[in-house]
Scaffold this motif. Sequence first.
Motif, mmCIF file in Angstrom:
data_model
loop_
_atom_site.group_PDB
_atom_site.id
_atom_site.type_symbol
_atom_site.label_atom_id
_atom_site.label_comp_id
_atom_site.label_asym_id
_atom_site.label_seq_id
_atom_site.Cartn_x
_atom_site.Cartn_y
_atom_site.Cartn_z
ATOM 1 N N ALA A 183 0.832 -1.207 0.000
ATOM 2 C CA ALA A 183 0.000 0.000 0.000
ATOM 3 C C ALA A 183 0.863 1.252 0.000
ATOM 4 C CB ALA A 183 -0.917 -0.009 1.219
ATOM 5 N N THR A 184 0.412 2.273 -0.728
ATOM 6 C CA THR A 184 1.166 3.522 -0.778
ATOM 7 C C THR A 184 0.863 4.374 0.460
ATOM 8 O OG1 THR A 184 -0.632 4.621 -1.916
ATOM 9 C CG2 THR A 184 1.045 3.606 -3.302
ATOM 10 N N ASP A 185 1.678 5.396 0.642
ATOM 11 C CA ASP A 185 1.439 6.330 1.756
ATOM 12 C C ASP A 185 0.025 6.882 1.673
ATOM 13 O OD1 ASP A 185 4.043 5.974 2.475
ATOM 14 O OD2 ASP A 185 4.756 7.887 1.664
ATOM 15 N N ALA A 208 6.231 13.229 3.335
ATOM 16 C CA ALA A 208 6.604 14.395 2.542
ATOM 17 C C ALA A 208 7.880 14.119 1.766
ATOM 18 C CB ALA A 208 6.799 15.603 3.448
ATOM 19 N N ARG A 209 8.831 13.481 2.410
ATOM 20 C CA ARG A 209 10.100 13.243 1.725
ATOM 21 C C ARG A 209 9.939 12.252 0.581
ATOM 22 N NH1 ARG A 209 14.992 12.918 5.907
ATOM 23 N NH2 ARG A 209 16.060 12.763 3.903
ATOM 24 N N ARG A 210 9.142 11.203 0.798
ATOM 25 C CA ARG A 210 8.911 10.271 -0.315
ATOM 26 C C ARG A 210 8.160 10.968 -1.453
ATOM 27 N NH1 ARG A 210 8.691 6.355 3.882
ATOM 28 N NH2 ARG A 210 6.523 6.826 4.343
ATOM 29 N N THR A 232 8.119 13.095 -6.829
ATOM 30 C CA THR A 232 7.783 14.180 -7.755
ATOM 31 C C THR A 232 9.005 14.542 -8.588
ATOM 32 O OG1 THR A 232 6.161 15.059 -6.217
ATOM 33 C CG2 THR A 232 6.914 16.552 -7.933
ATOM 34 N N ALA A 233 10.148 14.656 -7.922
ATOM 35 C CA ALA A 233 11.381 14.981 -8.647
ATOM 36 C C ALA A 233 11.640 13.929 -9.729
ATOM 37 C CB ALA A 233 12.558 15.061 -7.675
ATOM 38 N N LEU A 234 11.451 12.673 -9.374
ATOM 39 C CA LEU A 234 11.674 11.588 -10.332
ATOM 40 C C LEU A 234 10.699 11.683 -11.510
ATOM 41 C CD1 LEU A 234 13.450 9.035 -10.563
ATOM 42 C CD2 LEU A 234 11.548 7.741 -9.578
#
Length: 874
Positions: free
Chosen positions: A285-287, A679-681, A686-688
Amino acid sequence: PQTIFLKDYRVPAFLVDHVDLRFELFEDGARVHCTLAMRRNPDSDSSDKSLELDGDSLTTLESVSLDGNLLEGSAYEDRDDKLTLHEVPDQFNLGIVTWIEPQNNTRLEGLYKSSGMFCTQCEAEGFRCITYFPDRPDVMARFRTRVEADKTRYPILLSNGNDVEKGDLADGRHFVTWEDPFPKPCYLFALVAGDLLEKRDTFKTMSGRDIDLRMYVEPRNAEKCDHAMDSLKRAMRWDEEVYGREYDLDIFMIVAVDDFNMGAMENKGLNIFNSSCVLASQETATDMAFQRIESIVAHEYFHNWSGNRVTCRDWFQLSLKEGFTVFRDSCFSADVGSPTVKRIEDATMLRTAQFAEDAGPMAHPVRPESYMEITNFYTLTIYEKGSEVVGMIHTLLGPDLFRKGSDLYFERHDGQAVTTDDFVRAMEDASGRDLSQFRLWYEQSGTPELTVRDEFDDSAGIYRLTIKQSIPDTPGQADKKPQHIPFAIGLLGAEGESLPLKLAADDADAPTDRVLELTDASHTFEFHGLSERPVPSLLRGFSAPVRVFYPWTREQLTFLMSHDSDGFNRWDAGQRLAVDVINSLVSSTDGNVDAGLVEAYRSLLADSSLDQALVAKMLQLPSEAYLIELADQPNVPAIHRARERVLAHLARSLRDELLACYHRNTLSGHYEVTPEAVARRSLRNTALAWLLHIDDEEGRTLATSQFNEADNMTDRMGALRALVNSGYEKEQEQALADFYQQWKDDPQVVEQWFAVQSGSTRTGGLRKVHELMEHPAFDWKNPNKIRSVIGVFAGQNLPAFHAEDGVGYQFLAEQVRKLDDSNPQIAARLVSPLTRWRKFAPVHGEQMKSALETVRDKSGLSRDVYEVVHKSLA
Ligand code: B3K
Ligand code: ZN
């Protein structure tokens, strides 16, 4: 189909004091023995001697008896989904035996089967598919339920309340009897029978009682229960602390089922969940799913008071329980997570989808006046706008008076079925505030529009803000009255400092935050003691569900983006700036992307002192759906292209910053779902995604290794999504194949695998959708699969859905026609993107309309789809 009106409400002619149920469950059907202790309602003025009960899809009525005597067929009539007894005494016991076929129930309402287990869904009108009954929420009764079934196939037999008796029967069968001490409407009835694994925990309530917490899941899901159980305990504690509400039964049960029409259901003491809204492990499951599960578990639990102990008088009052409970779960999520992020998410949903509903053919007030099929009214307006309405009462009263109001509401109405008006009256009585104009929020549909103009009087140092409100006409409603709107604002000085808001020249300790109360069509406020023209920060925290129009300059927006002390408005300024930049490119193919936007994002990426959860949100460009919602006659392909161009330009200009952001946010240590880690993930993914959007080589390497090495679904899915939306076909195919191979036995993960493909604007065209529907894992009987392939295509893959030749529309219409035969409730939801045909330019609008007409012309259309389609074409 008939239209039902609020104004026709009458109290029930008969009440039910007690319901005795006995279910004999078999493979070829179920026999339901129902005995009702009934009496004439002293509050009813009806003198009719007959009794009418509701029924729906009941295969066979086997017998009817009155006070123990079998009735002749001439004593009753069984027709048009009604059972009418011609003459009944003032008080009596009514016995009814029905035979039903849960194994053939594809509507998933009433009693049905999901992966071999029996389960129920009774809200709103599913109980009548189980037996004849006065199926309305203001008939509240005590239930005793005996469930009998084969012991090997169905070792677990559950219903509401406490288990009071169990034992073995002949032929390898067994039974359990459940008794629920709290009177409840039949929509809260539940039954589950299956071969399920039980997970146990306990909770000590504020008065020291020990509650038995139990989760029931299929054995393969044994490792996916902890998060829901922890969420449940947090929610139980929170409701005690924030609302003083304690749990009332000795047992609280949660069951996960794979085939479920919506997210979950708050049946008394026995909540039933869609597997995808309750089961989670870090690998699967995702965040986002973790957070959604936490909020849904809390939502259903909170219903125990806001919904079950105090319920709705009739279905027009649905928002009484749903709006209030969504408000409660939003505050809970804000408290256990990041309040600003939660507010951004709620406002995004509202502005993208609820405003669209308000502007469409199905627009209705928070308390509707009429409906054909109540199932169609489980809407964003009832839920999310309803929650905003409660939130505005909270803002107007302040937390202490609001709590006094909710205490009074629960105390006054415990055990009753009441109205939204009763709720507002409790708030008024406890606070002494007059909410009569405020009640218009429940009565008028449509999104209020606020037009704001300002001027600065240099010589007097006065800043004047004029706010005009108007509400657009909606179906059946024109010339609306002004509403009572809490409008939170602040003013910023040249250095970004918060200025005192002096409403009078001598206002000594003026605050820097104020809630202005708008009640008239136009208001002018004067702010004194200012040495220069301030920058206004309007509708802080999204203090009301309205649209605000103000002629912001790009400079003002950039300024607010970096200086506003209100986190929500910082984000909002960024969104408005991005919308403005994207829209300026929609009509021109050679315009440049504003350098100011690039610089604004550059500073967001560079400044690690900022709240990273907020930065993660600020880096998300406004969605296509939101851009479409804002536009008049939107040109979808052009909007898509413009947004893609901005994204590509940002990614190219900020490549180094994105790579740095990616590496800076690589987490080590074990997986946690804290706001910071989430938030960090999110930032890293997003950057990726941005890097892959421009087919960056280094991005590709990062994505493939992240995909292969991730120890959690957020990162694995982040990498997969980035690859799917890139031009790297080989890597993308490999990743999709590996992913499926690894997770093919887990339906919740396969749903995500479907969605990432049908939602992709790069690879997920209509051909892909057809291919997915041919896939062995696709299942027409499973709502989650339908949603993740067809729903995601029509709702998220907007350039493909709105393809020039109209095939996307025809495709959707065809699926709706097909689905209408088996599951009308899901079919009626699925058709919704077509209903907005009037919003689009005629080339598209006409095609959407004719697709809708093909649905309208299907013979034997369900009431659900009939209502949506006819209202949309009217
Ligand atoms: N009350 C249920 C929704 C029932 C929908 C029926 N069509 C879930 C919830 O809002 O908590
Ligand atoms: Zn609810």
